[in-house]
Scaffold this active site. Structure first.
Site, PDB file in Angstrom:
ATOM      1  N   ARG A 182       0.777  -1.412   0.013  1.00  0.00           N
ATOM      2  CA  ARG A 182       0.125   0.023  -0.042  1.00  0.00           C
ATOM      3  C   ARG A 182       0.852   1.404   0.111  1.00  0.00           C
ATOM      4  O   ARG A 182       0.621   2.258  -0.733  1.00  0.00           O
ATOM      5  CB  ARG A 182      -0.806   0.235   1.210  1.00  0.00           C
ATOM      6  CG  ARG A 182      -2.407  -0.546   0.975  1.00  0.00           C
ATOM      7  CD  ARG A 182      -2.766  -1.221   2.474  1.00  0.00           C
ATOM      8  NE  ARG A 182      -1.818  -2.163   2.510  1.00  0.00           N
ATOM      9  CZ  ARG A 182      -1.853  -3.525   2.314  1.00  0.00           C
ATOM     10  NH1 ARG A 182      -2.767  -3.664   1.706  1.00  0.00           N
ATOM     11  NH2 ARG A 182      -0.858  -4.365   2.651  1.00  0.00           N
ATOM     12  N   THR A 183       1.883   1.214   0.869  1.00  0.00           N
ATOM     13  CA  THR A 183       2.370   2.620   0.937  1.00  0.00           C
ATOM     14  C   THR A 183       3.139   3.016  -0.165  1.00  0.00           C
ATOM     15  O   THR A 183       3.281   4.030  -0.759  1.00  0.00           O
ATOM     16  CB  THR A 183       3.393   2.644   2.414  1.00  0.00           C
ATOM     17  OG1 THR A 183       2.642   2.140   3.574  1.00  0.00           O
ATOM     18  CG2 THR A 183       3.856   3.946   2.713  1.00  0.00           C
ATOM     19  N   LYS A 227      25.413  -3.607  -0.954  1.00  0.00           N
ATOM     20  CA  LYS A 227      26.682  -3.298  -1.043  1.00  0.00           C
ATOM     21  C   LYS A 227      27.579  -2.766   0.200  1.00  0.00           C
ATOM     22  O   LYS A 227      28.624  -2.366   0.299  1.00  0.00           O
ATOM     23  CB  LYS A 227      27.270  -2.662  -2.191  1.00  0.00           C
ATOM     24  CG  LYS A 227      26.691  -3.216  -3.639  1.00  0.00           C
ATOM     25  CD  LYS A 227      27.179  -2.448  -4.667  1.00  0.00           C
ATOM     26  CE  LYS A 227      26.303  -2.752  -5.797  1.00  0.00           C
ATOM     27  NZ  LYS A 227      26.437  -1.506  -6.927  1.00  0.00           N
ATOM     28  N   ARG A 285      11.058   3.799   3.471  1.00  0.00           N
ATOM     29  CA  ARG A 285      10.691   3.145   4.451  1.00  0.00           C
ATOM     30  C   ARG A 285      12.029   2.337   4.733  1.00  0.00           C
ATOM     31  O   ARG A 285      12.640   1.830   4.097  1.00  0.00           O
ATOM     32  CB  ARG A 285       9.694   1.866   3.975  1.00  0.00           C
ATOM     33  CG  ARG A 285       9.357   0.860   4.708  1.00  0.00           C
ATOM     34  CD  ARG A 285       8.368   0.134   4.755  1.00  0.00           C
ATOM     35  NE  ARG A 285       7.156   0.823   4.890  1.00  0.00           N
ATOM     36  CZ  ARG A 285       5.945   0.070   4.838  1.00  0.00           C
ATOM     37  NH1 ARG A 285       5.653  -1.124   4.665  1.00  0.00           N
ATOM     38  NH2 ARG A 285       4.760   0.749   5.069  1.00  0.00           N
ATOM     39  N   HIS A 328       4.611   5.935  11.536  1.00  0.00           N
ATOM     40  CA  HIS A 328       4.153   5.728  10.033  1.00  0.00           C
ATOM     41  C   HIS A 328       3.298   6.818   9.858  1.00  0.00           C
ATOM     42  O   HIS A 328       2.107   6.716   9.747  1.00  0.00           O
ATOM     43  CB  HIS A 328       3.429   4.483   9.786  1.00  0.00           C
ATOM     44  CG  HIS A 328       3.439   3.957   8.660  1.00  0.00           C
ATOM     45  ND1 HIS A 328       3.477   4.760   7.314  1.00  0.00           N
ATOM     46  CD2 HIS A 328       2.916   2.781   8.200  1.00  0.00           C
ATOM     47  CE1 HIS A 328       3.148   4.112   6.279  1.00  0.00           C
ATOM     48  NE2 HIS A 328       3.003   2.824   6.565  1.00  0.00           N
TER      49      HIS A 328
HETATM   50  N1   CP Z   1      -0.414   0.094   5.730  1.00  0.00           N
HETATM   51  C1   CP Z   1       0.722  -0.379   5.336  1.00  0.00           C
HETATM   52  O1   CP Z   1       1.833   0.329   5.766  1.00  0.00           O
HETATM   53  O2   CP Z   1       0.868  -1.275   4.423  1.00  0.00           O
HETATM   54  P1   CP Z   1       2.137  -1.812   3.597  1.00  0.00           P
HETATM   55  O3   CP Z   1       3.282  -2.417   4.192  1.00  0.00           O
HETATM   56  O4   CP Z   1       1.725  -2.705   2.591  1.00  0.00           O
HETATM   57  O5   CP Z   1       2.776  -0.243   2.888  1.00  0.00           O
END
Ligand code: CP
Length: 307
Positions: A51-52, A80, A101, A129
């Protein structure tokens, strides 16, 4: 230049602006279709995501911009041994904004210190998040009609679940918000969050380990996955993974207007039998993630709908 590392990097007014812009985007998407023409978003994902990452990419494409990036540490020069600091210095000359991320808490903050483009934390370890929180706030505001006067149940892995940690930080800024934390003893909310956030701000909360008795008082139930990737051993994960499974029988204890949210991915903690219950809004919530990320990109790039 502004980076978004924690939900607190946005004031309540900033959040209001982003949610209002998201609603305008939902109503008139064509007005925003060229706002980011010539701009590039880099998605630097050192950890898995559906999703993100994809909603960030869809957001930039919906705004007429382009995207580049990597979806795992293994497919980048991190494999590396390249540092986050060196990577972001380079990416700063390739893109106008980036979403990162990383499994290590604080990695996006380090990136921000070396970046000459806005850095958005797309999830750092068990920490924060913030763009999921914006997604959650848009969902709550649109489907519940308010962000204040809410009793919010947080259920599942409250120890490692970064979406819960960010949501708490964001929601305590609204009037008369209470939390009911539903988790096994070992997966309770970290002490630092209780001390430094909830207790310091005198936010009412209770901790329980059974779901049904607290269901009738909830306005929202925020379910979470037990975070397998953050456990030190598999045995503990297996023992705890099915602690809470929301099903049709349990939903009978909930109010008719209680909403069920989940940041997704879901594993086993929500039975598919409730997916068609009108109170189950987690797929709508995932859809809102695109609009809110469009609004955030526009805000950070200081663009408006008339460009
Ligand atoms: N909600 C969320 O962060 O989903 P993903 O891990 O799929 O990005």
């Amino acid at each position: 230049m502004k980076h978004i590392i924690s939900p607190l990097d946005l004031s309540v007014q900033d959040i209001d602006d982003i949610l209002n812009l998201s609603e305008n985007i939902i109503t008139s998407p064509e007005k925003y279709a060229k706002v980011c023409q010539g701009k590039k978003l880099a998605t630097l994902f050192y950890e898995p995501s559906t999703r993100t990452r994809l909603s960030f990419e869809a957001a930039m494409m919906n705004l007429g911009g382009n995207v580049l990036g990597f979806s795992s540490a293994d497919s980048s020069s991190a494999a590396k041994g390249e540092s986050v600091a060196d990577t972001i210095r380079v990416i700063s000359s390739y893109a106008d904004i980036c979403a990162m991320r990383h499994p290590k808490e604080g990695a996006p903050l380090v990136a921000a210190q070396y970046s000459s483009i806005p850095v958005i934390n797309a999830g750092d370890g068990g920490h924060n998040h913030p763009t999921q929180t914006l997604t959650d706030l848009l969902t709550i505001k649109n489907l519940k009609g308010r962000l204040d006067n809410l009793t919010i149940g947080l259920c599942g892995d409250l120890k490692f679940g970064r979406t819960v940690h960010s949501l708490i930080r964001a929601m305590i800024r609204y009037e008369n918000v209470k939390f009911v934390m539903i988790s096994p003893e070992e997966l309770r909310i970290p002490d630092y969050l209780k001390r430094e956030v909830l207790d310091r701000e005198n936010i009412p909360y209770e901790e329980v380990n059974v779901l049904e008795p607290v269901m009738p008082k909830l306005d929202l139930l925020y379910m979470t996955r037990v975070q397998r990737e953050r456990f030190f051993n598999e045995e503990d994960y297996i023992r705890l993974k099915d602690s809470f499974i929301l099903d049709a029988k349990k939903m009978k204890h909930a109010r008719e207007d209680m909403l069920v949210l989940h940041p997704l991915p879901r594993v086993n903690e929500i039975s598919t039998e409730i997916d068609d219950d009108p109170r189950a809004v987690y797929f709508k919530q995932a859809e809102y993630g695109v609009y809110v990320r469009m609004a955030l990109i526009m805000k950070l790039l200081e663009l408006d709908g008339d460009c």
